[in-house]
Structure formats: C-alpha cells, structure tokens
Design an enzyme around this catalytic site. Structure first.
Site, PDB file in Angstrom:
ATOM      1  N   PHE A  40       0.833  -1.199   0.000  1.00  0.00           N
ATOM      2  CA  PHE A  40       0.000   0.000   0.000  1.00  0.00           C
ATOM      3  C   PHE A  40       0.868   1.250   0.000  1.00  0.00           C
ATOM      4  O   PHE A  40       1.717   1.438   0.872  1.00  0.00           O
ATOM      5  CB  PHE A  40      -0.920   0.014   1.222  1.00  0.00           C
ATOM      6  N   GLY A  41       0.656   2.107  -0.996  1.00  0.00           N
ATOM      7  CA  GLY A  41       1.367   3.371  -1.088  1.00  0.00           C
ATOM      8  C   GLY A  41       0.421   4.534  -0.845  1.00  0.00           C
ATOM      9  O   GLY A  41      -0.654   4.594  -1.438  1.00  0.00           O
ATOM     10  N   TYR A  42       0.815   5.457   0.024  1.00  0.00           N
ATOM     11  CA  TYR A  42      -0.014   6.614   0.340  1.00  0.00           C
ATOM     12  C   TYR A  42       0.756   7.927   0.205  1.00  0.00           C
ATOM     13  O   TYR A  42       0.213   9.006   0.420  1.00  0.00           O
ATOM     14  CB  TYR A  42      -0.590   6.491   1.754  1.00  0.00           C
ATOM     15  N   GLY A  43       2.050   7.818  -0.133  1.00  0.00           N
ATOM     16  CA  GLY A  43       2.900   8.983  -0.329  1.00  0.00           C
ATOM     17  C   GLY A  43       3.566   8.901  -1.693  1.00  0.00           C
ATOM     18  O   GLY A  43       2.910   8.746  -2.714  1.00  0.00           O
ATOM     19  N   SER A  44       4.889   8.924  -1.709  1.00  0.00           N
ATOM     20  CA  SER A  44       5.602   8.941  -2.990  1.00  0.00           C
ATOM     21  C   SER A  44       5.471   7.641  -3.776  1.00  0.00           C
ATOM     22  O   SER A  44       5.670   7.635  -4.994  1.00  0.00           O
ATOM     23  CB  SER A  44       7.085   9.261  -2.777  1.00  0.00           C
ATOM     24  N   GLU A 133      12.656   3.961   3.042  1.00  0.00           N
ATOM     25  CA  GLU A 133      11.805   4.282   4.188  1.00  0.00           C
ATOM     26  C   GLU A 133      12.582   4.247   5.509  1.00  0.00           C
ATOM     27  O   GLU A 133      11.989   4.097   6.572  1.00  0.00           O
ATOM     28  CB  GLU A 133      10.653   3.268   4.259  1.00  0.00           C
TER      29      GLU A 133
END
Length: 250
Positions: A40-44, A133
């Site tokens: 799951f990606g929520y930023g870059s 990260e």
C-alpha cells in the site's frame, strides 16, 4: 475493475487481518508460502513506484489518517533542516498530539494505491524499499479496501510518533512554508507535495462518486497555503543523480 489475479500474502499466522487493525509484518515482508504481496502506497509510492508490480488498484484504509508530520532528513530535506513527508496515524495518536483536530468519519479514511508484487520481486526489492523508508518507518499490515468493497491485507510502511524524525503537528500555513523552503538529495519538498496532491486529485477523478474523500482535508489545507513557486527555481534539487533519485523517496 481489474481482477485480483490470485491470492496475496497477509499477516503472519495467528495475527488477524480483519477489523481494520494494524498487524506486524515479517522482517522480509513476505510470507513463507511465496504468495504475491500487496503493497500500500499513500505517499511517494503513488507517483514514484520504485518496485516492479503486476497489478495496481486504487484503494483506501480505514482508521489511519495521512499527515505531513514526519521529518525527512534524507530525501526531501537534510539532517540540519528536515523536510515534511507523510505518515499514517491513528485517530488516537492524532487526538493526543493535536486535540483540537476534529476527525469526522470521512477523514479517518486514507486513499492510496495497492500494488500486487510477486513474492520473489518483493524479496529482491525489500532492501531498496527499506532504504527508501529508513528514516523512522516500520513495516506493518493493514486492510486495504477497493472501491468495489473487496479487501486485501497489504504491507505498508508507517512512522509512529515515537520515532526520532517525527516533527509533529503545525498549522497548515506553517507546514506549507516548511514544505516550500525544504530541499534534500531527492529534490525539493514542494515537488514531493505537489506530485502527491495532483496524483490524489487524479485518483478522485478515477474513482468518482460516492467516493468524494480521496483528497483529504489536511492535504487540501496545506495546498491552499502553499506559497507561489519561485519562477527562477528549476526544480532539480541538489541531488539529481543520487542513489535516492534512483530508488525513490517517501
């Protein structure tokens, strides 16, 4: 809507994935049975993937809120002047840090993109993801919900308030000014923010009604206070050929 294309790895045995909870992830981020993994990606990750995938789908997670409260000393800022990037926080964490924030139901849902990654690719790319990260983020599993209501357990990197690089809340105007002035090896912090903003705006167009909450109020408020872009800034930043540029950033 694309087909799920097969099962994907979930949390470790004995850890429930239902109920929107957060479950710890294995060190490798991959279960032993070689199933595909949803990331799951929520930023870059939304606009700069950095990992091979076989499928991507718009989705949201419940009970976690996107906030520009995490410091970036290695990608969009420096150790002396860290930038601001996103993390996911629980409503309880936000209430403790900024009790004046009123979280309505619509604001406790965070939209992003789920990428289905082959187990062998996840193993091969995990070191790069962890490098990307590394400044305060830990791996956990969350429930990702697709617009059609189906769900998968997805791996996500989340920075909690107790990490060394957590900056915490400020008013939208202060955060916008901070983002506007910050630059790191991966480029200007403003570039990161704007790419995320416009990616979420495009996602809103894709998913349409009744999902009218893709571009969350927190991001909208910062965008509204973002100073005008400097016309003399070429936007290249100070590290166009850096390792961070090749791998991506949070």
């Amino acid at each position: 809507m694309a087909d799920l294309g097969g099962a994907a790895a979930g949390p470790p045995p004995g850890v429930p994935a239902d109920g929107g909870g957060i479950a710890p992830a294995p060190a490798a981020g991959v279960a032993a049975d070689d199933e595909d993994v949803w990331l799951f990606g929520y930023g870059s990750l939304i606009f700069k993937h950095g990992v091979p995938f076989v499928e991507e789908r718009d989705c949201f997670v419940e009970g976690l809120v996107r906030r520009f409260w995490q410091g970036s000393p290695d990608h969009r800022g420096t150790h002396e002047a860290p930038g601001r990037v996103v993390t996911l926080l629980t409503a309880e964490e936000i209430a403790r840090l900024r009790p004046e924030d009123e979280l309505h139901e619509i604001e406790t849902r965070t939209w992003g993109v789920a990428f289905r990654v082959r187990a062998e690719d996840m193993r091969a790319e995990m070191a790069k993801l962890e490098y990307r990260e590394k400044a305060g983020y830990d791996k956990v599993f969350v429930d990702a919900v697709f617009p059609d209501g189906s769900t998968v357990s997805a791996l996500v990197f989340r920075a909690t308030p107790d990490n060394d690089h957590f900056l915490g809340p400020r008013c939208a105007e202060e955060m916008a000014a901070h983002i506007h002035r910050s630059v790191g090896p991966s480029g200007p912090n403003r570039e990161y923010f704007c790419k995320l903003y416009y990616a979420l705006e495009a996602m809103q167009e894709r998913v349409g009604e009744p999902h009218d909450d893709v571009l969350d109020p927190h991001v909208r408020a910062i965008f509204a206070h973002l100073p005008p872009e400097d016309p003399n800034d070429d936007g290249d930043g100070d590290g166009a050929a850096s390792v961070e540029d090749q791998i991506g950033d949070h």
